[in-house]
Design a protein around this motif. Structure first.
Motif, PDB file in Angstrom:
ATOM      1  N   GLY A 103      16.574  11.281  -7.987  1.00  0.00           N
ATOM      2  CA  GLY A 103      16.803  11.241  -9.427  1.00  0.00           C
ATOM      3  C   GLY A 103      16.696   9.866 -10.049  1.00  0.00           C
ATOM      4  O   GLY A 103      17.477   9.521 -10.947  1.00  0.00           O
ATOM      5  N   GLY A 104      15.746   9.057  -9.597  1.00  0.00           N
ATOM      6  CA  GLY A 104      15.507   7.762 -10.218  1.00  0.00           C
ATOM      7  C   GLY A 104      16.281   6.603  -9.636  1.00  0.00           C
ATOM      8  O   GLY A 104      16.309   5.520 -10.234  1.00  0.00           O
ATOM      9  N   TYR A 105      16.876   6.793  -8.467  1.00  0.00           N
ATOM     10  CA  TYR A 105      17.626   5.719  -7.814  1.00  0.00           C
ATOM     11  C   TYR A 105      16.824   5.040  -6.703  1.00  0.00           C
ATOM     12  O   TYR A 105      17.105   3.897  -6.350  1.00  0.00           O
ATOM     13  N   TRP A 106      15.852   5.728  -6.138  1.00  0.00           N
ATOM     14  CA  TRP A 106      15.137   5.255  -4.953  1.00  0.00           C
ATOM     15  C   TRP A 106      13.627   5.350  -5.176  1.00  0.00           C
ATOM     16  O   TRP A 106      13.146   6.296  -5.782  1.00  0.00           O
ATOM     17  N   GLN A 107      12.893   4.383  -4.636  1.00  0.00           N
ATOM     18  CA  GLN A 107      11.431   4.432  -4.676  1.00  0.00           C
ATOM     19  C   GLN A 107      10.885   3.892  -3.359  1.00  0.00           C
ATOM     20  O   GLN A 107      11.167   2.747  -2.982  1.00  0.00           O
ATOM     21  N   ARG A 108      10.130   4.730  -2.672  1.00  0.00           N
ATOM     22  CA  ARG A 108       9.546   4.288  -1.404  1.00  0.00           C
ATOM     23  C   ARG A 108       8.475   3.232  -1.653  1.00  0.00           C
ATOM     24  O   ARG A 108       7.634   3.377  -2.524  1.00  0.00           O
ATOM     25  N   VAL A 109       8.540   2.173  -0.851  1.00  0.00           N
ATOM     26  CA  VAL A 109       7.514   1.135  -0.842  1.00  0.00           C
ATOM     27  C   VAL A 109       6.572   1.354   0.331  1.00  0.00           C
ATOM     28  O   VAL A 109       5.347   1.247   0.201  1.00  0.00           O
ATOM     29  N   ASP A 110       7.137   1.715   1.487  1.00  0.00           N
ATOM     30  CA  ASP A 110       6.314   1.885   2.686  1.00  0.00           C
ATOM     31  C   ASP A 110       7.107   2.656   3.730  1.00  0.00           C
ATOM     32  O   ASP A 110       8.348   2.618   3.748  1.00  0.00           O
ATOM     33  N   SER A 111       6.414   3.357   4.574  1.00  0.00           N
ATOM     34  CA  SER A 111       6.982   3.907   5.801  1.00  0.00           C
ATOM     35  C   SER A 111       5.884   3.844   6.842  1.00  0.00           C
ATOM     36  O   SER A 111       4.760   4.300   6.596  1.00  0.00           O
ATOM     37  N   LYS A 112       6.194   3.268   7.995  1.00  0.00           N
ATOM     38  CA  LYS A 112       5.125   3.041   8.967  1.00  0.00           C
ATOM     39  C   LYS A 112       5.658   3.033  10.384  1.00  0.00           C
ATOM     40  O   LYS A 112       6.825   2.696  10.643  1.00  0.00           O
ATOM     41  N   ILE A 113       4.773   3.415  11.278  1.00  0.00           N
ATOM     42  CA  ILE A 113       5.054   3.368  12.711  1.00  0.00           C
ATOM     43  C   ILE A 113       4.751   1.961  13.215  1.00  0.00           C
ATOM     44  O   ILE A 113       3.696   1.398  12.929  1.00  0.00           O
ATOM     45  N   LEU A 114       5.675   1.403  13.970  1.00  0.00           N
ATOM     46  CA  LEU A 114       5.502   0.063  14.554  1.00  0.00           C
ATOM     47  C   LEU A 114       5.135   0.136  16.033  1.00  0.00           C
ATOM     48  O   LEU A 114       4.293  -0.627  16.508  1.00  0.00           O
ATOM     49  N   VAL A 115       5.791   1.013  16.771  1.00  0.00           N
ATOM     50  CA  VAL A 115       5.472   1.256  18.189  1.00  0.00           C
ATOM     51  C   VAL A 115       5.382   2.771  18.354  1.00  0.00           C
ATOM     52  O   VAL A 115       6.393   3.463  18.224  1.00  0.00           O
ATOM     53  N   ASP A 116       4.172   3.287  18.614  1.00  0.00           N
ATOM     54  CA  ASP A 116       3.968   4.732  18.502  1.00  0.00           C
ATOM     55  C   ASP A 116       4.255   5.517  19.767  1.00  0.00           C
ATOM     56  O   ASP A 116       4.392   6.751  19.716  1.00  0.00           O
ATOM     57  N   SER A 117       4.374   4.853  20.911  1.00  0.00           N
ATOM     58  CA  SER A 117       4.633   5.596  22.141  1.00  0.00           C
ATOM     59  C   SER A 117       5.176   4.659  23.211  1.00  0.00           C
ATOM     60  O   SER A 117       5.050   3.433  23.117  1.00  0.00           O
ATOM     61  N   GLY A 118       5.803   5.264  24.219  1.00  0.00           N
ATOM     62  CA  GLY A 118       6.339   4.482  25.324  1.00  0.00           C
ATOM     63  C   GLY A 118       7.799   4.780  25.572  1.00  0.00           C
ATOM     64  O   GLY A 118       8.360   5.766  25.086  1.00  0.00           O
ATOM     65  N   GLU A 119       8.455   3.896  26.310  1.00  0.00           N
ATOM     66  CA  GLU A 119       9.862   4.084  26.650  1.00  0.00           C
ATOM     67  C   GLU A 119      10.777   3.838  25.459  1.00  0.00           C
ATOM     68  O   GLU A 119      11.912   4.312  25.436  1.00  0.00           O
ATOM     69  N   ALA A 120      10.297   3.073  24.478  1.00  0.00           N
ATOM     70  CA  ALA A 120      11.003   2.902  23.205  1.00  0.00           C
ATOM     71  C   ALA A 120       9.978   2.994  22.098  1.00  0.00           C
ATOM     72  O   ALA A 120       8.899   2.401  22.177  1.00  0.00           O
ATOM     73  N   VAL A 121      10.285   3.762  21.056  1.00  0.00           N
ATOM     74  CA  VAL A 121       9.415   3.869  19.888  1.00  0.00           C
ATOM     75  C   VAL A 121      10.135   3.251  18.701  1.00  0.00           C
ATOM     76  O   VAL A 121      11.360   3.145  18.674  1.00  0.00           O
ATOM     77  N   GLN A 122       9.341   2.856  17.694  1.00  0.00           N
ATOM     78  CA  GLN A 122       9.929   2.114  16.581  1.00  0.00           C
ATOM     79  C   GLN A 122       9.166   2.383  15.296  1.00  0.00           C
ATOM     80  O   GLN A 122       7.928   2.486  15.297  1.00  0.00           O
ATOM     81  N   TRP A 123       9.914   2.503  14.196  1.00  0.00           N
ATOM     82  CA  TRP A 123       9.298   2.674  12.885  1.00  0.00           C
ATOM     83  C   TRP A 123      10.116   1.947  11.836  1.00  0.00           C
ATOM     84  O   TRP A 123      11.243   1.507  12.086  1.00  0.00           O
ATOM     85  N   GLU A 124       9.557   1.840  10.635  1.00  0.00           N
ATOM     86  CA  GLU A 124      10.232   1.148   9.531  1.00  0.00           C
ATOM     87  C   GLU A 124      10.041   1.929   8.242  1.00  0.00           C
ATOM     88  O   GLU A 124       8.966   2.461   7.966  1.00  0.00           O
ATOM     89  N   THR A 125      11.101   1.990   7.445  1.00  0.00           N
ATOM     90  CA  THR A 125      11.005   2.462   6.060  1.00  0.00           C
ATOM     91  C   THR A 125      11.413   1.319   5.143  1.00  0.00           C
ATOM     92  O   THR A 125      12.318   0.540   5.467  1.00  0.00           O
ATOM     93  N   VAL A 126      10.744   1.209   4.006  1.00  0.00           N
ATOM     94  CA  VAL A 126      11.060   0.191   3.001  1.00  0.00           C
ATOM     95  C   VAL A 126      11.199   0.894   1.654  1.00  0.00           C
ATOM     96  O   VAL A 126      10.309   1.649   1.249  1.00  0.00           O
ATOM     97  N   TYR A 127      12.314   0.653   0.970  1.00  0.00           N
ATOM     98  CA  TYR A 127      12.596   1.286  -0.316  1.00  0.00           C
ATOM     99  C   TYR A 127      13.094   0.260  -1.321  1.00  0.00           C
ATOM    100  O   TYR A 127      13.743  -0.726  -0.945  1.00  0.00           O
ATOM    101  N   HIS A 128      12.805   0.531  -2.599  1.00  0.00           N
ATOM    102  CA  HIS A 128      13.448  -0.189  -3.690  1.00  0.00           C
ATOM    103  C   HIS A 128      14.609   0.630  -4.221  1.00  0.00           C
ATOM    104  O   HIS A 128      14.484   1.846  -4.428  1.00  0.00           O
ATOM    105  N   LEU A 129      15.747  -0.023  -4.422  1.00  0.00           N
ATOM    106  CA  LEU A 129      16.888   0.567  -5.104  1.00  0.00           C
ATOM    107  C   LEU A 129      16.761   0.189  -6.573  1.00  0.00           C
ATOM    108  O   LEU A 129      16.751  -1.003  -6.921  1.00  0.00           O
ATOM    109  N   LEU A 130      16.632   1.190  -7.438  1.00  0.00           N
ATOM    110  CA  LEU A 130      16.240   0.975  -8.819  1.00  0.00           C
ATOM    111  C   LEU A 130      17.437   0.897  -9.752  1.00  0.00           C
ATOM    112  O   LEU A 130      18.453   1.570  -9.536  1.00  0.00           O
ATOM    113  N   ASP A 131      17.301   0.090 -10.827  1.00  0.00           N
ATOM    114  CA  ASP A 131      18.315   0.090 -11.874  1.00  0.00           C
ATOM    115  C   ASP A 131      18.012   1.190 -12.892  1.00  0.00           C
ATOM    116  O   ASP A 131      17.077   1.994 -12.707  1.00  0.00           O
ATOM    117  N   GLU A 132      18.750   1.235 -13.975  1.00  0.00           N
ATOM    118  CA  GLU A 132      18.601   2.310 -14.959  1.00  0.00           C
ATOM    119  C   GLU A 132      17.235   2.313 -15.630  1.00  0.00           C
ATOM    120  O   GLU A 132      16.783   3.344 -16.137  1.00  0.00           O
TER     121      GLU A 132
END
Length: 300
Positions: A103-132
């Motif tokens: 409802g206008g509080y969050w805006q995605r900037v990016d979501s991406k896979i950093l390590v796609d396979s193996g014994e440890a996997v890793q990803w990142e999400t980036v968001y803006h927290l929006l004002d009124e």
């Protein structure tokens, strides 16, 4: 990959070794706006990251390590705003991101896979927290690293928030990281912290970790999600919110207002241990010490 992300990934491998690690794979679904964790050879995800354009990021479902039962809950009737495992400040420059997942509080900037396979996997999400007005107050990054031992998942979270203008997180009893497991009236369950305080006695108390355990539909034993506070986090050990429906999370804002100056970045580290069966608090203390890099006498 950023240096701190590379270090975080390698640290996860070094801490838990490689002998029992089960290989994992990440799959990004652009249409569903998800990143899902799969065991190699399986067609069903064990963990799903939701990263919708206009909704705060959250993890749900998390499947029990043995495949029997779901250990998170999305938007239960008693707390419609709660969404599995998520991060939402309750009072940031007067805006409530905890009770407003869209409802206008969050805006995605990016979501991406950093390590796609193996014994440890890793990803990142980036968001803006929006004002009124729709302008970004804060840029939030969540870097998740996941490892599967077969009997439990080890999940590391590196959260960072870069202020676009000075932000104040006002004093409040909860807000920030939170975990919602599938509690319902009549369920047996218990929240216990590192000082062995339980349920309402753990509410507002400072602790190095909190374990949430409860009955899970379809299981004879309990499901658990333990949350660790890292020694490098500000105000460690943090006070914890424990609500009457066994939702829990660390809440720095219980200690008073705190600020992030314009252009500055605040970082928090947490680890989750996801498992089933009985809580062994001695073992969990050892796990926390290993995570926090704490030296201790093995005879303790």
């Amino acid at each position: 990959m950023k240096l701190y992300q590379t270090f975080h990934h390698l640290a996860a491998l070094a801490l838990f070794g490689t002998a029992t690690a089960a290989p994992l794979n990440l799959v990004k679904d652009e249409e569903a706006e998800t990143i899902s964790v799969f065991r190699s050879g399986s067609s069903e995800p064990i963990i799903v990251q939701h990263a919708r354009d206009d909704h705060r990021p959250y993890l749900h479902p998390i499947v029990a390590p043995d495949g029997n039962g779901i250990l998170t809950q999305y938007s239960p009737g008693h707390h419609k705003h709660q969404t599995g495992i998520y991060w939402g400040f309750t009072r940031l420059n007067g805006r409530d991101y905890f009770h407003n997942p869209s409802g206008g509080y969050w805006q995605r900037v990016d979501s991406k896979i950093l390590v796609d396979s193996g014994e440890a996997v890793q990803w990142e999400t980036v968001y803006h927290l929006l004002d009124e007005t729709g302008m970004a107050l804060l840029e939030e990054s969540q870097v998740w690293t996941v490892r599967d031992t077969g009997e439990r998942y080890i999940m590391d979270l590196l959260w960072s928030g870069k202020a676009h203008t000075e932000v104040t997180i006002s004093e409040y009893n909860y807000g920030g990281l939170f975990v919602r497991m599938p509690w319902k009236t009549g369920n047996e369950g218990e929240v216990i912290n590192s000082s062995r305080q339980r349920n309402s006695r753990a509410e507002g108390q400072r602790a190095t970790w909190v374990d949430i355990g409860m009955e899970i539909e379809g299981r004879d034993d309990w499901g658990h999600i333990a949350i660790f506070d890292h020694p490098e986090n500000a105000t460690h050990p943090m006070p914890w919110r424990v609500d009457r429906q066994m939702g829990a999370g660390p809440a720095r804002s219980r200690l008073g207002d705190w600020k992030i100056p314009a252009g500055a970045t605040e970082i928090f580290r947490h680890q989750f241990v996801v498992y089933t069966g009985e809580l062994n608090d001695v073992e969990l203390n050892d796990d926390w010490r290993a995570y926090g890099g704490q030296r201790y006498n093995s005879a303790e």
